[in-house]
Design a protein around this motif. Structure first.
Motif, mmCIF file in Angstrom:
data_model
loop_
_atom_site.group_PDB
_atom_site.id
_atom_site.type_symbol
_atom_site.label_atom_id
_atom_site.label_comp_id
_atom_site.label_asym_id
_atom_site.label_seq_id
_atom_site.Cartn_x
_atom_site.Cartn_y
_atom_site.Cartn_z
ATOM 1 N N VAL A 218 0.841 -1.207 0.000
ATOM 2 C CA VAL A 218 0.000 0.000 0.000
ATOM 3 C C VAL A 218 0.869 1.246 0.000
ATOM 4 N N TRP A 221 2.710 1.672 -3.569
ATOM 5 C CA TRP A 221 1.924 1.864 -4.786
ATOM 6 C C TRP A 221 0.610 2.608 -4.611
ATOM 7 N N ARG A 222 0.255 2.926 -3.378
ATOM 8 C CA ARG A 222 -1.034 3.585 -3.193
ATOM 9 C C ARG A 222 -0.969 4.905 -2.452
ATOM 10 N N THR A 223 0.184 5.245 -1.891
ATOM 11 C CA THR A 223 0.235 6.499 -1.152
ATOM 12 C C THR A 223 1.091 7.524 -1.882
ATOM 13 N N ARG A 224 0.878 8.776 -1.491
ATOM 14 C CA ARG A 224 1.649 9.856 -2.079
ATOM 15 C C ARG A 224 3.122 9.704 -1.719
ATOM 16 N N TYR A 227 4.644 7.197 -3.939
ATOM 17 C CA TYR A 227 4.815 7.809 -5.266
ATOM 18 C C TYR A 227 6.094 8.635 -5.289
#
Lengths: 366, 509
Positions: A218, A221-224, A227
């Motif tokens: 998570v 690949w899913r949080t700022r 990123y």
């Protein structure tokens, strides 16, 4: 240029690497006059043939998941954290402090508390190298490996001079109190009617490790933050252009990485030894590098690679116990696996890639 | 007459990509032959085959009628082919003489070679007007002279066929003129010259014959006198292309950007910006012309928040912090400044990220893309898909990694991201570098549309044509200073060229 299908990249390359490593290991075993097939059988039986074997394999796996994730997270920011060993040692200290000095009413609370202190101390141990890398340009590979030695010396001092119970000859802390003892797989599976070896050390930390895999997925690949970590890892100039603060990302990534490495201690120190001993990490910090390499820094890959190395560890121990194959040879086999899956990855990938590109007459490298 | 170079049926594939398809080419001796085509049309591959870097999958090469096999550059040199690369291959801290003999020494001792080369160089200078001080150190020479050294290297190796790859990319107009003078002289002395370029104007100016490449094929070879820029552009792209930008007169509004006395020193203490002052108003384009390396990049970086500097900057009348290290690109974006960086591959995009991940790069903090602390990947992907359709990005696949797009489509990804934020001020560096003609036309139209909507635009480009056709006002930078500023309607290439070379006009700037 040609691109392989993803499944080939993720599955075929490691499997072929593994087979090559196995082949070479077999030759080495042959060379010292033992039967490689019998050795393999023994390893499989010893590591996977009984719930006792599984219990040890999964115990090692748990360690390697934590340290593998630690290295993987840092890899995403193109930081090579080889200080997992020291960070895990400090994690052990955190577990010991939490378990010895706080009166826990229940193991579940103790587990939460100890996980937190282990992660915090592991993270702090990565903080200084991270800061030095970000602000002073001191290379993180050098500083983290130095910090391994410092951690080792620190724990030596603490265990011998400070935390050792009076009268004990053993450089270790006192046994942790009963309410901090974690349920083993035997305890956890018994209510479900599944019989699992009582003496194997695998414990509830395995569940935490798997949860950590999901959490890392998570995060990346899913949080700022994930990123930004990936952007920074791929291209520092581009991250700078986007206003991503290099110092911040370096420090935060290393804190997470160190924290994950530190969390390994709940498995070894809290779950198995139930006291802090010298050298509780036993090289798991370094195995984490191989695990992260083989798992392509992906949590699912790390999970599988950790399982493989757990198997190698347990199977190797069995081999040393029951055959004339010396313990050192086990290390050779493990080293071959690391060499082929980690360092020589491209040796397998490149020919495979060529195999997957549609062939035109006279393809030639530039 | 036997052609100096004759290629027949040359094909070359890289994996599934057919870089050259059944190419036939005849270059007559003593001519300047232009090869023009978009990026990726196969020009460089063809020349690499001719210079022995690649071996063709099929086909035949004849030099002066003799079939040759060119397995490496040594073989090409032996066949009399010399190559001047776009990026010079010179040892910076060697002298001209040492660079010329490098790799062509006659024996273990250098002295005889150096003496011979000195004599040879003098003869070459006399024959072709190629004057360079043989004892000068390369790093002390200007770019134009460094290029001459490259040409001398080829001639010293007895090349009679000279290939030049985008030779004017780094030159001022005056330096380019000098180069062309040298090339004409070389031709008149019987050398054969192949000029690779994407600039139509150069083809028209200097070549005798021109070949057009498109998608790996040689689509036409014709005498330059029988064609014109529009015709060539059409042959390159495969459709009709607008070479000039349709431009309504600007309607400048309030001042958006105002900078005053901007100064910057780099890490080694060299002044990169020397008290730069300028303003940009809403709805106008200020073009910054100049030879690469005269402070334009630094100016963009300072304005975009990528490096701190001294001086004042105001945006819409409000002062902007440019000195403290906390003044980063993120705060600059929050103020309404968009930035298309000069180097899209190094800065503008994460090449390993998919197109949709890149579509919010730099804006990933925006509340629209966040919920419960998680990135709203599905929403970002949808928005990116729509955006790619609006900007005609090909292929319109948001999951494709940025590195798999062509240069022009990569640039569209960046331009789309920055333009669609409707910034108050847009900084654009080299909007069409390495971008094919079709995409150039599209990007130029987008920039003009943004101007007409009232955005203030600061444009930096080393392509003078681009500056002239887009800008409303033009400022010229040289050595970190603004040499002068002109209305675009009231200047020409000559005047700008002088300013770019650092010649202050009479009457002052």
């Amino acid at each position: 240029m040609g691109k392989m299908p993803n499944w080939a990249d993720a599955v075929l390359v490691p499997i072929i690497s593994l087979l090559l490593a196995a082949l070479l290991s077999a030759l080495v075993i042959l060379a010292i006059g033992e039967d490689p097939l019998a050795a393999l059988q023994l390893m499989v039986k010893g590591a996977l043939g009984s719930s006792y074997g599984w219990g040890y394999t999964l115990y090692y796996t748990t360690n390697f998941i934590f340290t593998g994730l630690a290295v993987a997270v840092a890899f995403h920011a193109r930081l090579f954290n080889i200080g997992g060993e020291g960070q895990a040692m400090l994690g052990g200290l955190g577990v010991a402090l939490a378990c010895l000095y706080i009166p826990w009413p229940h193991w579940a609370l103790a587990l939460l508390g100890a996980t937190a202190t282990a992660a915090v101390l592991g993270a702090l141990w990565a903080l200084l190298p991270a800061y030095l890398q970000a602000r002073r340009g001191s290379h993180i590979v050098i500083t983290t490996i130095m910090f391994n030695f410092i951690a080792s010396a620190l724990l030596n001092y603490l265990l011998v001079n400070v935390m050792r119970p009076k009268g004990s000859m053993d450089p270790a802390t006192a046994k942790f109190p009963e309410p901090t003892h974690l349920p083993t797989l035997h305890d956890m599976l018994a209510p479900l009617g599944i019989a699992f070896s009582k003496s194997a050390p695998a414990n509830i930390s395995l569940v935490i490790a798997v949860l950590a895999c999901a959490a890392v997925w998570v995060l990346i690949w899913r949080t700022r933050l994930g990123y930004e970590i990936r952007a920074f890892g791929h291209s520092e100039p581009a991250a700078h252009y986007a206003g991503i603060n290099a110092t911040r990302i370096t420090v935060i990534t290393m804190l997470i990485s160190g924290g994950l490495a530190g969390m390994m201690a709940i498995n070894t120190t809290m779950g198995e030894a139930e006291r802090l001993v010298l050298n509780s990490v036993e090289g798991a910090g370094f195995i984490g590098i191989a695990v992260a390499l083989m798992g392509r820094s992906h949590p699912a890959g790390v999970l599988l690679a950790a399982l493989l190395f757990g198997f190698l560890y347990q199977g190797g121990a069995e081999l040393a116990l029951w055959t004339n194959i010396p313990r050192e040879l086990i290390v050779v086999i493990q080293a071959l696996v690391i060499l082929f899956t980690g360092a020589l990855d491209n040796m397998v990938r490149m020919p495979l890639e060529r195999l997957f590109t549609p062939r035109k007459p006279g393809i030639k490298k530039g | 007459m036997t052609p100096a170079i004759e290629l027949q049926g040359i094909s070359k594939a890289f994996g599934p990509v057919q870089a050259n398809k059944d190419i036939a080419l005849k270059v007559l001796p003593g001519t300047i032959h232009g090869i023009i085509g978009e990026n990726g049309a196969g020009k460089s591959t063809l020349m690499s085959i001719l210079y022995g870097f690649y071996r063709a999958d099929a086909g035949e090469i004849r030099i002066h009628g003799t079939p040759v096999t060119l397995n490496d550059s040594q073989a090409a040199i032996a066949a009399g082919i010399g190559m001047v690369f776009q990026h010079f291959k010179l040892v910076e801290n060697f002298s001209v003489l040492e660079n010329v003999i490098l790799g062509a020494e006659d024996g273990r001792l250098l002295r005889p070679s150096l003496a011979k080369a000195r004599k040879e160089l003098r003869a070459l200078a006399h024959d072709y007007g190629l004057n360079v001080d043989p004892d000068a150190c390369i790093e002390d020479l200007g770019v134009g002279f460094q290029q001459r050294v490259e040409i001398l290297k080829a001639l010293y190796r007895k090349a009679d066929i000279l290939i030049l790859d985008e030779p004017t990319g780094v030159l001022t107009p005056a330096e380019a003129d000098q180069l062309f003078r040298i090339l004409r002289r070389l031709r008149d002395e019987g050398k054969t010259i192949i000029l690779i370029t994407h600039k139509l104007r150069e083809i028209m100016e200097i070549t005798d014959t021109v070949s057009v490449m498109r998608r790996g094929e040689m689509t036409a070879t014709l005498p330059t006198a029988q064609t014109n820029p529009e015709d060539l552009a059409q042959r390159m792209v495969g459709r009709k292309v607008l070479l000039r930008v349709d431009k309504a007169p600007a309607q400048p509004g309030a001042t958006v950007l105002e900078i005053n006395g901007l100064c910057l020193r780099d890490a080694t203490g060299v002044a990169r910006l020397k008290s730069v002052s300028l303003t940009v108003r809403a709805g106008e384009i200020l073009g910054i012309a100049g030879v690469a390396g005269n402070g334009q990049s630094e100016l963009l970086q300072v304005l975009g928040g990528m490096r701190p500097a001294q001086g004042q900057m105001r945006l819409n009348g409000k002062p902007v912090d440019i000195a403290s290290p906390r003044a980063d690109a993120r705060t600059r974006r929050a103020l309404g400044i968009g930035h298309v960086p000069e180097d899209r591959q190094r800065e503008g995009l994460i090449m390993q990220f998919s197109a949709w991940e890149n579509s919010v790069f730099g804006y990933h903090h925006d509340s629209g893309w966040q919920r419960y602390g998680l990135m709203q990947n599905a929403a970002i992907r949808d928005a990116a898909t729509a955006q790619m359709h609006r900007f005609d990005v090909r292929p319109p696949n948001p999951a494709l990694e940025a590195r798999h797009f062509s240069g022009g489509n990569q640039q569209k990804l960046v331009v789309a991201r920055e333009i669609e934020r409707r910034p108050d001020l847009l900084l654009i560096g080299q909007p069409t570098r390495g971008v094919d003609i079709g995409a150039i036309e599209f990007i130029h139209q987008q920039i003009m549309a943004l101007r007409d909507q009232g955005t203030a635009i600061l444009l930096v480009s080393v392509e003078l044509d681009e500056i002239l056709s887009l800008s409303d006002r033009i400022a010229v930078m040289f050595d970190g200073q603004i040499m002068g500023e002109r209305p675009a309607t009231d200047t020409d290439e000559r005047e700008l060229g002088l300013l770019m070379a650092g010649v202050a006009p009479a009457g002052g700037a």
